[in-house]
Design a protein around this motif. Structure first.
Motif, short mmCIF file in Angstrom:
data_model
loop_
_atom_site.label_atom_id
_atom_site.label_comp_id
_atom_site.label_asym_id
_atom_site.label_seq_id
_atom_site.Cartn_x
_atom_site.Cartn_y
_atom_site.Cartn_z
N PHE A 82 58.74 45.69 53.19
CA PHE A 82 60.00 46.25 52.69
C PHE A 82 60.07 47.75 52.96
N SER A 111 51.38 42.16 52.17
CA SER A 111 52.23 42.33 51.00
C SER A 111 53.70 42.51 51.40
N ASP A 112 54.59 41.87 50.65
CA ASP A 112 56.02 42.03 50.90
C ASP A 112 56.46 43.48 50.70
N ARG A 113 55.81 44.19 49.80
CA ARG A 113 56.21 45.58 49.55
C ARG A 113 55.94 46.45 50.78
N TRP A 142 63.23 36.61 55.90
CA TRP A 142 64.14 37.07 54.85
C TRP A 142 65.60 36.85 55.23
N VAL A 166 62.40 42.00 45.28
CA VAL A 166 61.25 41.10 45.08
C VAL A 166 61.63 39.93 44.18
N ARG A 184 58.55 38.62 59.28
CA ARG A 184 58.97 38.66 57.88
C ARG A 184 60.47 38.98 57.77
N ARG A 187 54.87 33.08 47.15
CA ARG A 187 54.02 32.66 48.26
C ARG A 187 52.56 32.90 47.91
N LEU A 192 62.74 36.96 46.31
CA LEU A 192 61.78 36.34 47.22
C LEU A 192 61.08 35.15 46.57
N ARG A 217 47.85 37.27 53.34
CA ARG A 217 49.24 37.53 53.69
C ARG A 217 49.56 39.00 53.40
#
Length: 280
Positions: free
Chosen positions: A45, A40-42, A78, A17, A74, A23, A20, A38
């Protein structure tokens, strides 16, 4: 079911994280500012870890939290940012600083896996009745920490892939003056010896026609690393068609292997807050 134990997932996520970009929760160009948040990136992941570990399809891993399209989008975002490659480099640097990479002993070998979907890096497999397969020419240090790989079709011989594989050493910074490269009998040729000599490397190559255990040397480390990588079913049976995506999953797997080895070897010499209660 978690793809990895928490003592391994959490340090991976903390570093991931940090790479990243920030955002906003809502897209700033939306006229009303009231569209969907959006994801969550978690969440993405964790889905990527599940994809890597279990080898399932994007549609199978998607749920109400996020769709398969969101995971792919996503993932490509990345990859374009180079996050997976950066994460692997940070893991290698941390391992080298705390434990130390054994760079005076290098092992290189190829491994063939299935690639039912074909794609950019696939070719006819000589060990699977001509079906589509993927070959990776992997390089490890003297303990088995993955240093890099070259992807090719399964019909490629190991020997021509040695030069581009050794080129990955340039990304590691200062190297020892005396480096020994351990190779199996598939590399037993004058061309290979000339290649190593031009690069200032010493070769310990098994001879054709002689039983492997006599001259196995330290080549078994790369064999073990191939087994570690094949434990991630996304790599053992690859359905990805783009080489950049395959490399991204390999970078993520190599990062996990490196961090896991780091925690395991540092457990008896270092103390930290999230240290596992027992040696992993």
């Amino acid at each position: 079911m978690p793809a990895l134990p928490s003592w391994l997932t959490e340090p991976l996520w903390d570093q991931f994280v940090a790479l990243l970009p920030k955002r906003p929760e809502f897209h700033p160009d939306h006229p009303l500012g009231c569209h969907r948040r959006r994801i969550s990136d978690r969440i993405i992941f964790d889905k990527m870890l599940q994809l890597l570990r279990f080898g399932c399809s994007y549609e199978a891993i998607a749920d109400t939290a996020c769709s398969a399209t969101t995971i792919r989008t996503r993932r490509d975002e990345w990859i374009q940012l180079g996050v997976f490659a950066q994460l692997k480099k940070i893991a290698l640097d941390s391992y080298d600083r705390i434990v130390g990479l054994v760079l005076d002993q290098i092992a290189v070998d190829g491994s063939i896996t299935k690639a039912p979907g074909g794609g950019e890096a696939a070719g006819r497999s000589p060990v699977d009745r001509g079906k589509q397969g993927l070959k990776r020419s992997g390089m490890t240090d003297g303990y088995g920490i993955p240093l890099g790989r070259v992807l090719a079709g399964a019909n490629r011989h190991d020997s021509p892939l040695l030069a581009p594989t050794l080129d990955r050493l340039d990304d590691l910074g200062p190297l020892p003056d005396d480096i020994t490269v351990h190779l199996d009998a598939g590399y037993d040729s004058d061309k290979t010896r000339e290649l190593l000599s031009e690069r200032g490397l010493h070769g310990r190559i098994a001879h054709k026609g002689e039983k492997a255990p006599i001259q196995a040397s330290r080549r078994w480390h790369v064999e073990r690393t191939h087994a570690w990588q094949n434990a991630f079913y996304r790599l053992a049976r690859c359905y990805e068609r783009r080489a950049t995506v395959i490399d991204a999953f390999f970078d993520l797997a190599d990062t996990i292997i490196t961090v896991r080895s780091l925690i395991r070897r540092a457990w008896t010499t270092h103390r930290w807050d999230e240290r596992p209660n027992r040696r992993p």
